[in-house]
Design an enzyme around this catalytic site. Sequence first.
Site, PDB file in Angstrom:
ATOM      1  CG  HIS A 123      -1.690  -1.191   1.592  1.00 44.19           C
ATOM      2  ND1 HIS A 123      -2.984  -1.046   1.131  1.00 44.19           N
ATOM      3  CD2 HIS A 123      -1.620  -2.508   1.879  1.00 44.19           C
ATOM      4  CE1 HIS A 123      -3.813  -2.259   1.235  1.00 44.19           C
ATOM      5  NE2 HIS A 123      -2.962  -3.088   1.881  1.00 44.19           N
ATOM      6  CG  HIS A 156      -3.930 -10.170   4.576  1.00 41.70           C
ATOM      7  ND1 HIS A 156      -5.271 -10.779   4.621  1.00 41.70           N
ATOM      8  CD2 HIS A 156      -4.082  -9.262   3.942  1.00 41.70           C
ATOM      9  CE1 HIS A 156      -5.998  -9.676   4.402  1.00 41.70           C
ATOM     10  NE2 HIS A 156      -5.232  -8.718   3.809  1.00 41.70           N
ATOM     11  CG  ASP A 163      -1.183  -6.164   4.145  1.00 37.76           C
ATOM     12  OD1 ASP A 163      -1.242  -5.200   3.147  1.00 37.76           O
ATOM     13  OD2 ASP A 163      -2.139  -6.505   4.781  1.00 37.76           O
TER      14      ASP A 163
END
Length: 433
Positions: free
Chosen positions: A58, A225, A295
């Site tokens: 992200h 995840h 992540d």
Amino acid sequence: MLDLCLINCKLELGIGKVCLGIKKGKIVSIKRSPASAHETLDLRGKLVLPGLIDSHVHFRDPGLTYKEDFRSGSTAAAAGGFTTVLDMPNNIPPTSTPQAFLKKRKIAEKKSLVDFGLHAGVVDPHDIGLLAELRPVSFKIFMDLVDTTFLQEASVNLSGCDLELPLSLHPEDPTTVHHYTRTMKKEGDQTSLYAQARPPEAEDIAVAQAIAISKKMKQKIHLCHLSTIKSYQMTKNAQNNGLPVSFEVTPHHLFLDASYLERWGNLAKTNPPLRDHEHKLGITELAGIDIVATDHAPHTLEEKNQDVWNAPPGVPGLETALPLLLTLVNQGKLSLNHLKRILCENPARIFNIPHKGFLKEGMDADLVVVDLAQEGVINSDKFHSKAKYSPFEGFKVQGMPVMTLVRGNVVMEEGNVLENKGKFIYSQINREK
Ligand code: DOR
Ligand code: ZN
Ligand code: ZN
């Protein structure tokens, strides 16, 4: 004449050294003896791996660039040995329209030091057809934010596309999450309550639903995840039954348990939360895992300092993943071949990334040079990411990336990151069109 010749490279443990010839950003030769080149670098017997691919980051650009942007995020990637990142769509605005997708691609082309692909979001399932033509790596849906009808509709629209793109899912069931969050909020604001607000069954219910969609719609699904042993087992069963399901696990869910949430407070708050021993999957499951993805989800310390119900979930992971996994290699718990599968080959295969993931002639010269003997301690003050915190703070590691090359250009040397122009991973294909 080569552009670059890397000499004294080790490609596997216990095997002799080779020379890698690089021309126009590609690996053109792997030979015992060096060839003439404009530049020669002596790697002195260090291990060379294919550049790592992080299928889940992200970078917050556009919209929340105070947390991270494509420059700082890709700098962290290069420092951590990652040469390709696949960026998630939960931006402001979300990457769920053709305009937003093209805007993000432009930003990344300008700022990224490493190569990149983009996951597309889904706000209106009718946008899927047009967006698919812009070549996202997948369509991503947060199951905790939508209902079943929405999922079905997205899957129907996706099955109408020519390209068989995967549907990436954040698997947490909204009803279960809402119910337990409401209950736990009444108990107070201790950080430990967070794990119970999003319990293992929230994930297990969503994973079962995702598998059912894959079966009914013959839809390629990628589960993000996974953190519970039950979800892992359900997914392995689905795969053994021939369903087109793949999955990833993060280093924090692999290495850490719920006690770290108490120890670090919100700095270890993530979705899904860290699990207790009874429910978590762990490094004993590593051999069966498709992908390790970070992540990488940066936030500011100010945001993290709020109470547990208001602090945002997420931890940065790009600069800790490889040292943590190399430590397992040194401990004999992970083979080097499996490390390459989960960090390079499988991400390239699952997300259809051309010319990457393998150290072979004809592939992009995306490489990470590793010093397997070098010891260190995780220290988030040294991160290149804007997010300077880590639930792995103080962890002792052995094995470090010491040089990263993207298409033959050195972008990191001994921790120093150098200028480079990252490319959209499908730019070649778009041009041919
Ligand atoms: O911990 C998380 N952080 N999980 C998510 O699904 C979203 C992410 C973020 O964007 O911060
Ligand atoms: Zn997620
Ligand atoms: Zn995420």
